[in-house]
Design a protein around this motif. Structure first.
Motif, mmCIF file in Angstrom:
data_model
loop_
_atom_site.group_PDB
_atom_site.id
_atom_site.type_symbol
_atom_site.label_atom_id
_atom_site.label_comp_id
_atom_site.label_asym_id
_atom_site.label_seq_id
_atom_site.Cartn_x
_atom_site.Cartn_y
_atom_site.Cartn_z
ATOM 1 N N ILE A 51 -10.650 -38.238 -30.329
ATOM 2 C CA ILE A 51 -10.854 -37.812 -31.713
ATOM 3 C C ILE A 51 -10.720 -36.292 -31.751
ATOM 4 O O ILE A 51 -11.259 -35.598 -30.882
ATOM 5 C CB ILE A 51 -12.271 -38.224 -32.188
ATOM 6 C CG1 ILE A 51 -12.476 -39.747 -32.100
ATOM 7 C CG2 ILE A 51 -12.555 -37.695 -33.597
ATOM 8 C CD1 ILE A 51 -11.672 -40.558 -33.075
ATOM 9 N N ASP A 52 -9.999 -35.794 -32.740
ATOM 10 C CA ASP A 52 -9.888 -34.350 -32.889
ATOM 11 C C ASP A 52 -11.293 -33.742 -32.892
ATOM 12 O O ASP A 52 -12.195 -34.260 -33.555
ATOM 13 C CB ASP A 52 -9.161 -34.048 -34.201
ATOM 14 C CG ASP A 52 -8.992 -32.562 -34.407
ATOM 15 O OD1 ASP A 52 -8.059 -32.001 -33.819
ATOM 16 O OD2 ASP A 52 -9.818 -31.975 -35.137
ATOM 17 N N GLU A 53 -11.461 -32.678 -32.135
ATOM 18 C CA GLU A 53 -12.821 -32.165 -31.922
ATOM 19 C C GLU A 53 -13.533 -31.758 -33.216
ATOM 20 O O GLU A 53 -14.751 -31.876 -33.319
ATOM 21 C CB GLU A 53 -12.812 -31.041 -30.886
ATOM 22 C CG GLU A 53 -12.450 -31.613 -29.512
ATOM 23 C CD GLU A 53 -12.456 -30.607 -28.369
ATOM 24 O OE1 GLU A 53 -13.149 -29.592 -28.500
ATOM 25 O OE2 GLU A 53 -11.757 -30.858 -27.378
ATOM 26 N N ASP A 54 -12.769 -31.345 -34.224
ATOM 27 C CA ASP A 54 -13.388 -30.991 -35.502
ATOM 28 C C ASP A 54 -13.979 -32.211 -36.207
ATOM 29 O O ASP A 54 -14.785 -32.081 -37.131
ATOM 30 C CB ASP A 54 -12.357 -30.352 -36.444
ATOM 31 C CG ASP A 54 -11.930 -28.977 -35.950
ATOM 32 O OD1 ASP A 54 -12.671 -28.377 -35.136
ATOM 33 O OD2 ASP A 54 -10.850 -28.511 -36.367
ATOM 34 N N ALA A 57 -18.189 -34.787 -34.983
ATOM 35 C CA ALA A 57 -19.496 -34.899 -35.628
ATOM 36 C C ALA A 57 -19.450 -35.940 -36.746
ATOM 37 O O ALA A 57 -20.390 -36.714 -36.943
ATOM 38 C CB ALA A 57 -19.928 -33.550 -36.170
ATOM 39 N N LYS A 58 -18.338 -35.994 -37.473
ATOM 40 C CA LYS A 58 -18.222 -36.923 -38.611
ATOM 41 C C LYS A 58 -18.188 -38.375 -38.188
ATOM 42 O O LYS A 58 -18.674 -39.244 -38.914
ATOM 43 C CB LYS A 58 -16.947 -36.615 -39.410
ATOM 44 C CG LYS A 58 -17.184 -35.569 -40.465
ATOM 45 C CD LYS A 58 -16.221 -35.736 -41.637
ATOM 46 C CE LYS A 58 -16.500 -34.650 -42.647
ATOM 47 N NZ LYS A 58 -15.418 -33.693 -42.789
ATOM 48 N N VAL A 59 -17.568 -38.671 -37.048
ATOM 49 C CA VAL A 59 -17.498 -40.078 -36.642
ATOM 50 C C VAL A 59 -18.805 -40.550 -36.008
ATOM 51 O O VAL A 59 -19.000 -41.740 -35.812
ATOM 52 C CB VAL A 59 -16.308 -40.391 -35.700
ATOM 53 C CG1 VAL A 59 -14.991 -40.067 -36.353
ATOM 54 C CG2 VAL A 59 -16.434 -39.670 -34.377
ATOM 55 N N GLY A 60 -19.706 -39.632 -35.694
ATOM 56 C CA GLY A 60 -21.006 -40.040 -35.164
ATOM 57 C C GLY A 60 -21.008 -40.069 -33.643
ATOM 58 O O GLY A 60 -19.971 -39.980 -33.020
ATOM 59 N N PRO A 61 -22.189 -40.222 -33.072
ATOM 60 C CA PRO A 61 -22.314 -40.161 -31.613
ATOM 61 C C PRO A 61 -21.909 -41.453 -30.917
ATOM 62 O O PRO A 61 -21.900 -42.522 -31.519
ATOM 63 C CB PRO A 61 -23.809 -39.913 -31.418
ATOM 64 C CG PRO A 61 -24.456 -40.534 -32.608
ATOM 65 C CD PRO A 61 -23.483 -40.427 -33.745
ATOM 66 N N ARG A 62 -21.588 -41.332 -29.631
ATOM 67 C CA ARG A 62 -21.332 -42.520 -28.799
ATOM 68 C C ARG A 62 -22.657 -43.206 -28.506
ATOM 69 O O ARG A 62 -23.670 -42.552 -28.315
ATOM 70 C CB ARG A 62 -20.713 -42.093 -27.460
ATOM 71 C CG ARG A 62 -19.312 -41.559 -27.542
ATOM 72 C CD ARG A 62 -18.730 -41.326 -26.145
ATOM 73 N NE ARG A 62 -19.344 -40.183 -25.486
ATOM 74 C CZ ARG A 62 -18.811 -38.948 -25.469
ATOM 75 N NH1 ARG A 62 -17.668 -38.697 -26.073
ATOM 76 N NH2 ARG A 62 -19.421 -37.979 -24.843
ATOM 77 N N SER A 63 -22.618 -44.527 -28.429
ATOM 78 C CA SER A 63 -23.811 -45.253 -27.998
ATOM 79 C C SER A 63 -23.919 -45.113 -26.479
ATOM 80 O O SER A 63 -22.981 -44.681 -25.811
ATOM 81 C CB SER A 63 -23.711 -46.727 -28.382
ATOM 82 O OG SER A 63 -22.724 -47.350 -27.583
#
Ligand code: FES
Length: 104
Positions: A51-54, A57-63
């Motif tokens: 995922i593009d680093e910007d 945060a929007k896609v949420g954290p990894r479990s």
């Protein structure tokens, strides 16, 4: 939502993604080279994307499970690796930039 996807050959294209289903399903529906062997059960890691680093945060954290699976891959990048089956496409992800990770 529009997604900007770079395939394993480095070619970038824009797809119109359906919301309410996963990023993995959208990539598969658009014929990207993604094995997704486990069908989205968070157990195969063949749906690995960057995922593009910007956007991270929007896609949420990894479990925790996702982290464990991804951590075993040679191509794992802590700053950008995700399992695409664990990301639900929403309106908020319009414009998301994603790159298919190499086959391992
Ligand atoms: Fe298997 Fe995502 S499809 S972990």
């Amino acid at each position: 939502a529009k997604l900007i996807v770079t395939n394993r050959d480095g070619e970038t294209s824009t797809i119109e993604a359906d919301t309410g289903i996963s990023l993995m399903e959208n990539l598969r529906d658009n014929d990207f080279e993604l094995a997704a062997i486990c069908g989205g059960m968070c157990s195969c890691a063949t749906c690995h994307v960057f995922i593009d680093e910007d956007w991270m945060a929007k896609v949420g954290p990894r479990s925790e499970d996702e982290n464990d699976l991804l951590g075993e891959l040679d191509s794992f990048n802590d700053a950008s690796s995700r399992l695409s089956c664990q990301i639900e496409v929403t309106k908020e992800l319009d414009g998301l930039m994603v790159t298919i990770a190499p086959d391992e």
